[in-house]
Write a protein that holds these residues in place. Structure first.
Motif, PDB file in Angstrom:
ATOM      1  N   ARG A 197       0.834  -1.208   0.000  1.00 54.15           N
ATOM      2  CA  ARG A 197       0.000   0.000   0.000  1.00 54.15           C
ATOM      3  C   ARG A 197       0.859   1.245   0.000  1.00 54.15           C
ATOM      4  N   PRO A 209      -8.984   5.346  -6.395  1.00 54.94           N
ATOM      5  CA  PRO A 209      -8.742   5.145  -4.965  1.00 54.94           C
ATOM      6  C   PRO A 209      -8.784   3.676  -4.555  1.00 54.94           C
ATOM      7  N   ARG A 223      -5.142   1.311  -3.298  1.00 54.72           N
ATOM      8  CA  ARG A 223      -5.057   0.596  -2.028  1.00 54.72           C
ATOM      9  C   ARG A 223      -4.937  -0.917  -2.169  1.00 54.72           C
ATOM     10  N   SER A 272     -16.132   2.470  -6.000  1.00 57.84           N
ATOM     11  CA  SER A 272     -17.039   3.309  -5.225  1.00 57.84           C
ATOM     12  C   SER A 272     -17.763   4.282  -6.139  1.00 57.84           C
ATOM     13  N   CYS A 275     -16.601   6.711  -7.891  1.00 57.85           N
ATOM     14  CA  CYS A 275     -16.217   8.093  -7.609  1.00 57.85           C
ATOM     15  C   CYS A 275     -16.000   8.908  -8.879  1.00 57.85           C
ATOM     16  N   SER A 333     -16.416  -1.220  10.854  1.00 60.21           N
ATOM     17  CA  SER A 333     -15.525  -0.062  10.811  1.00 60.21           C
ATOM     18  C   SER A 333     -16.254   1.262  11.021  1.00 60.21           C
ATOM     19  N   ARG A 334     -17.588   1.201  11.140  1.00 64.20           N
ATOM     20  CA  ARG A 334     -18.353   2.437  11.264  1.00 64.20           C
ATOM     21  C   ARG A 334     -19.483   2.275  12.269  1.00 64.20           C
ATOM     22  N   GLN A 379      -9.833  12.793  -2.960  1.00 63.39           N
ATOM     23  CA  GLN A 379      -9.903  11.348  -2.747  1.00 63.39           C
ATOM     24  C   GLN A 379     -11.274  10.956  -2.219  1.00 63.39           C
ATOM     25  N   CYS A 380     -11.849   9.953  -2.849  1.00 62.46           N
ATOM     26  CA  CYS A 380     -13.146   9.419  -2.426  1.00 62.46           C
ATOM     27  C   CYS A 380     -13.047   8.912  -0.984  1.00 62.46           C
ATOM     28  N   GLY A 429     -14.753   6.459   0.151  1.00 61.91           N
ATOM     29  CA  GLY A 429     -14.916   5.006   0.173  1.00 61.91           C
ATOM     30  C   GLY A 429     -16.332   4.538   0.444  1.00 61.91           C
ATOM     31  N   SER A 441     -13.385  -0.445   1.217  1.00 60.50           N
ATOM     32  CA  SER A 441     -14.065   0.774   1.636  1.00 60.50           C
ATOM     33  C   SER A 441     -13.457   1.315   2.934  1.00 60.50           C
ATOM     34  N   THR A 442     -13.169   0.411   3.860  1.00 64.00           N
ATOM     35  CA  THR A 442     -12.600   0.802   5.147  1.00 64.00           C
ATOM     36  C   THR A 442     -11.189   1.375   4.983  1.00 64.00           C
ATOM     37  N   ALA A 443     -10.400   0.783   4.059  1.00 60.39           N
ATOM     38  CA  ALA A 443      -9.045   1.297   3.816  1.00 60.39           C
ATOM     39  C   ALA A 443      -9.110   2.737   3.306  1.00 60.39           C
ATOM     40  N   MET A 444     -10.095   3.016   2.454  1.00 55.23           N
ATOM     41  CA  MET A 444     -10.261   4.374   1.933  1.00 55.23           C
ATOM     42  C   MET A 444     -10.734   5.311   3.041  1.00 55.23           C
ATOM     43  N   LEU A 445     -11.675   4.794   3.845  1.00 56.43           N
ATOM     44  CA  LEU A 445     -12.220   5.573   4.954  1.00 56.43           C
ATOM     45  C   LEU A 445     -11.139   5.975   5.960  1.00 56.43           C
ATOM     46  N   GLU A 446     -10.257   5.018   6.269  1.00 60.96           N
ATOM     47  CA  GLU A 446      -9.182   5.298   7.237  1.00 60.96           C
ATOM     48  C   GLU A 446      -8.352   6.495   6.797  1.00 60.96           C
ATOM     49  N   ASP A 447      -8.008   6.514   5.492  1.00 59.34           N
ATOM     50  CA  ASP A 447      -7.185   7.615   4.980  1.00 59.34           C
ATOM     51  C   ASP A 447      -7.941   8.940   5.029  1.00 59.34           C
TER      52      ASP A 447
END
Lengths: 461, 244
Positions: free
Chosen positions: A26, A324, A328, A366, A368, A441-442, B172-173, B175, B188-194
Motif C-alpha cells: 500500500r 482510490p 489501495r 465506489s 467516484c 468499521s463504522r 480522494q473518495c 470510500g 471501503s474501510t481502507a479508503m475511509l481510514e485515509d
C-alpha cells in the motif's frame, strides 16, 4: 502468483482482503501513484484544448471500431503487400499456437519480448515454456516480475508494487551479481548487461502493438527504455500479437492519439522511443514478419452498444493511477492482466459476463468517477460499471433484501409507514442489507425521533 | 420561486435536520417551498447494486412526481447526479420509450442545494453564523458528476465566525459508494481510514459535505475510531444563526 491471463482465481472481495493486509504494498503504491498523478496533471494542463482532444480521441476510436471489419481487411492486405504474413486468432490458444509454430519451424528455443499486455492476456510465456520455448522479457519492470516469478500489477508499470531494495535483492539472487546500491541507474545497468547479450543472440522477437494503421499496413510501438527498438530491429523474425481493436484507418488518427497517450500514461509530452514498421524491408531489420490479429472475446464486447466503448481503451493506465480502489488494493487483487477501473469493465466482458469471479469486478468501485475524468478517450467507466452490475447473478439473500427495499420504495404509502416511529430502524437495516460489513468499521447513525415527512406533516397542519 | 423539495429517501429517514435546514434556508430567501409526500427514492441504490429493472421503475415514478415542478432543489449531490446522468443512461440501455427525453427535460429545473444557492445568490442575507473550525470534503458525485468541483467552499467562506481549513487530499473518495461500503467493506474501510486521517490532521471540529450518505460513512468511521471531529451537512451550517 499466476503467469497472467484474465481469469481471476477468486472474487475481488477476497483477493482485495488479502492484498490490503500488505502495508508495504500500500505504501509503495500510494507513493508511486501520487507521483505519477501529479506529473500527469502538469503535462495535461499544458494542453489548452485537452477536453476537445479527448473528445477527438473518443470519436476517432468509435469511428475505427464502427468500421472494424473494413479496417482489418485493409490492414491485412497492406501488411501482406509489404511482405508480412497475417494470422487471425479467435482465441488465446490459437494465438499461442501460431507463435509456437513459427518458433518451431525455425528451431528456435528462446525468444525476446517487447513488453506486451496482450501477450500476458493469452499467457504466452507459460504456454511457450510448456513447448520448450523460453520467452525473455526485456522491459525492465517485466524482467523484474519474470525473475520474481510474479505477475505484473499495473498495465504500464508492471512492478509498481515493488520498491528498489526488493529489486536489488532480487537481481542479486537471480542474476548472481553483487549490487552495492539500490540506486535506479545501478539497477538498470545490471539489467542492461544481462539483456544486451539476449538482444544480440535472439533469433526471434515477440511484440504487442500500440496501434496499426490500415491505410499503409504499418504497426507502431511506443516505449521508454529502447528495449523494444532492440527487439524490433535485431532478430531475424518478428511476431506481433495485436488485439483487433487497435487498428486505426489513417495516420492522422495516430497524430491525435499521440497527443493523448504519452501524457496520460507516463506523464510525458512525448515518450522516448516510437517505432513504426511496415512489413519487411530487405536487408534492414527482421526479414520475416508475422502479425497475429487477436479476437479473444473482443467481438462480443463490440456487439454490446453500452459495453463497446471499453474497446476505445489505449492502455494508458491513467485510470489505474487515479483510482482510490486500485491505489489501495493493487493490481493483483483484480486477478487479471487488466487491473484497475478499465480491468473491472474489460475483464468480465472479454469473458462474456460468464465468469463468476470476473463478475465481481464491476463491484470493485465506489463509483467516484476519477477514472472517467482521467480517461483520454472518455470511456464512461462508471456508466459501464453500473450497466455491467445489472448483468451479474445476485445472491439469494441480497436479492431478497433488495426486493423488500423495492417493495417499500415503490409505494409512497408503504414508504411513509416504514418511516413512522420505531419502524425506521428496520427500514434502515433493510437498506443497508448486510449491516455487519458496515458496523465493523463504522458506527450506525443515530435514528431520529421523526422522519422529515412526519415533521413536514405536523408543520403543515 | 416555487420550489419542490427533493428530500431523498436517506435524508427523509435518517437526516431530517438537513431537510428542515434546507426548508428554512429557502424560505428565508423568500421562496415558497413545497414537499410532495409521494416521493420515495430515485433508485440510485438499486441501480448501483445491479438491479436495473427496479431502478428503472423507481426512476419513472420519480419523474411522475417531479415532472410538473418548475424548480426542484435537493440537499444531495449524489441523488441529483443519479437523476441528471443515470436516468438518461438507463433510458438508452433499456430503450425505454420517452425516458431519455423525460430525463433531459429536468435540465435547468433540478438543482443540488449549493448549486442553487451559488446560481441564485442571497446566502449573505441569511447571515449564517457558525463559530467553528471547518473543513470541506467535496463528495465525488457532486464534484465530478455534477461538475461542482469545490465550489460549495465559497458558501462556507460567507459564514461568520467560521474558520475554513482546506482538506489535504480532498479529491480522494471517502470510500462510501453505496453498497460498495458493505460489499467490499475491507477496501471501503481502507479508503475511509485515509479520509478520517486527513480530517483528523486538519484539526477541524467539523467536516462539511453536501451528501449525508458520505457523511454517515465518514462520521461513523470517526466515531468508531474515537476521533473528535463531527460531520455536518452544508445546509445545517448555512441555516445556523447567531443566538439571539
Amino acid at each position: 502468483m499466476s503467469g497472467g491471463g484474465i481469469r481471476p482465481a477468486t472474487s475481488f472481495t477476497s483477493a482485495a482482503r488479502e492484498t490490503l493486509k500488505n502495508r508495504t504494498l500500500r505504501a509503495n503504491l500510494g507513493f508511486a501513484t501520487r507521483t505519477i498523478c501529479a506529473k500527469r496533471e502538469r503535462v495535461v494542463d499544458e494542453i489548452e484544448d485537452w477536453q476537445a482532444t479527448r473528445s477527438a480521441g473518443a470519436a476517432l476510436k468509435d469511428h475505427a471500431l464502427a468500421n472494424l471489419e473494413e479496417n482489418l481487411l485493409l490492414l491485412e492486405k497492406q501488411v501482406e503487400a509489404a511482405g508480412g504474413t497475417v494470422h487471425w486468432a479467435a482465441t488465446a490458444q490459437e494465438a499461442v499456437e501460431i507463435v509456437a509454430k513459427i518458433a518451431r519451424s525455425h528451431r528456435i528455443s528462446e525468444v525476446v519480448k517487447v513488453k506486451s499486455i496482450t501477450s500476458d492476456e493469452i499467457e504466452l510465456n507459460d504456454s511457450l515454456k510448456k513447448q520448450g520455448i523460453e520467452a525473455i522479457e526485456t522491459d525492465l519492470a517485466e524482467l523484474i516480475c519474470q525473475l520474481a516469478d510474479d505477475s505484473p500489477s499495473h498495465i504500464l508499470v508492471p512492478a509498481i508494487h515493488k520498491n528498489r531494495e526488493e529489486i536489488r535483492q532480487l537481481f542479486a539472487t537471480k542474476l548472481g551479481v553483487e549490487i552495492e546500491s539500490s540506486e535506479p541507474h545501478r539497477l538498470a545497468e545490471v539489467a542492461r548487461l544481462h539483456l544486451r547479450e539476449k538482444f544480440l543472440t535472439a533469433k526471434m522477437a515477440v511484440s504487442g502493438a500500440n496501434f496499426a494503421v490500415a491505410s499503409t499496413g504499418s504497426i507502431g510501438i511506443v516505449e521508454s527504455e529502447g528495449n523494444g527498438r532492440m527487439c524490433l530491429t535485431l532478430p531475424d523474425i518478428l511476431v506481433t500479437i495485436m488485439g483487433i481493436e487497435k487498428v486505426l484507418p489513417e495516420w492522422s488518427d495516430v497524430a491525435t492519439l499521440m497527443r493523448l497517450l504519452p501524457r496520460s500514461s507516463t506523464a510525458e509530452r512525448m515518450n522516448p522511443y516510437t517505432s513504426v514498421w511496415t512489413g519487411v524491408t530487405p536487408g534492414d531489420g527482421p526479414q520475416e514478419f508475422h502479425l497475429i490479429l487477436l479476437d479473444n472475446g473482443r467481438t462480443n464486447v463490440l456487439d454490446d452498444p453500452v459495453g463497446r466503448q471499453t474497446l476505445r481503451c489505449i492502455r494508458c493506465s491513467a485510470c489505474l493511477n487515479v483510482c482510490p480502489v486500485y491505489q489501495r488494493v493493487g493490481g493483483h487483487a483484480y486477478g487479471s492482466v487488466y487491473p484497475g477501473p478499465i480491468g473491472a469493465i474489460l475483464t468480465p466482458q472479454l469473458l462474456a459476463m460468464a465468469d463468476e469471479n470476473a463478475n465481481t469486478l464491476p463491484f470493485a468501485s465506489s463509483m467516484c468517477g476519477a477514472c472517467y475524468e482521467a480517461c483520454p478517450v472518455k470511456i464512461n467507466i462508471p456508466e459501464v460499471l453500473a450497466y455491467l452490475r445489472g448483468k451479474t447473478h445476485k445472491q439469494p439473500v441480497e436479492l431478497a433484501a433488495f426486493q423488500v427495499a423495492y417493495w417499500v420504495m415503490s409505494d409512497s404509502r408503504r414508504f411513509s409507514a416504514a418511516l413512522r416511529g420505531k419502524r425506521i430502524g428496520a427500514s434502515v437495516a433493510s437498506m443497508f442489507g448486510l449491516v455487519k460489513g458496515w458496523t465493523d468499521s463504522r458506527e450506525m447513525p443515530e435514528v431520529p425521533a421523526e422522519s422529515f415527512r412526519d415533521w413536514w406533516r405536523k408543520r403543515d397542519r | 420561486m416555487k420550489i419542490q423539495l427533493f428530500i431523498t429517501c436517506l435524508n427523509d429517514a435518517l437526516f431530517p435536520r438537513t431537510g428542515v435546514a434546507t426548508t428554512e434556508i429557502l424560505e428565508r430567501l423568500g421562496h415558497t417551498v413545497e414537499f410532495d409526500p409521494r416521493q420515495t427514492c430515485c433508485g440510485q441504490m438499486h441501480l448501483n447494486s445491479g438491479y436495473t429493472d427496479e431502478a428503472l421503475k423507481l426512476a419513472e415514478s420519480w419523474l411522475d412526481v417531479f415532472e410538473g415542478a418548475e424548480c426542484i432543489v435537493s440537499p444531495s449531490g449524489s441523488c441529483v447526479a443519479n437523476v441528471r446522468e443515470m436516468f438518461a443512461h438507463m433510458g438508452e440501455w433499456t430503450q425505454t420509450p420517452g425516458l431519455v427525453e423525460r430525463a433531459q427535460a429536468m435540465d435547468g429545473k433540478l438543482f443540488e442545494l449549493s448549486e442553487f444557492l451559488l446560481k441564485f445568490g442571497g446566502v449573505e442575507e441569511l447571515q449564517p453564523y457558525f463559530p467553528h473550525r471547518v473543513t470541506y470534503h467535496p463528495t465525488c458525485h457532486g464534484a465530478r458528476a455534477l461538475g461542482l468541483s469545490d465550489s460549495p467552499e465559497k458558501l462556507l467562506r460567507l459564514v461568520e465566525g467560521l474558520e475554513f481549513i482546506e482538506l489535504d487530499q480532498k479529491w480522494q473518495c471517502c470510500g462510501f459508494g453505496g453498497t460498495f461500503s458493505v460489499k467490499n467493506a475491507d477496501t471501503s474501510t481502507a479508503m475511509l481510514e485515509d479520509k478520517c486521517a486527513t480530517i483528523w490532521d486538519s484539526e477541524a471540529e467539523y467536516c462539511v459535505a453536501i451528501d449525508n450518505s458520505c457523511l454517515m460513512h465518514i462520521g461513523g468511521g470517526l466515531k468508531k475510531q474515537g476521533k473528535a471531529p463531527k460531520v455536518i451537512h452544508l445546509a445545517e451550517v448555512l441555516a445556523s444563526r447567531r443566538p439571539e
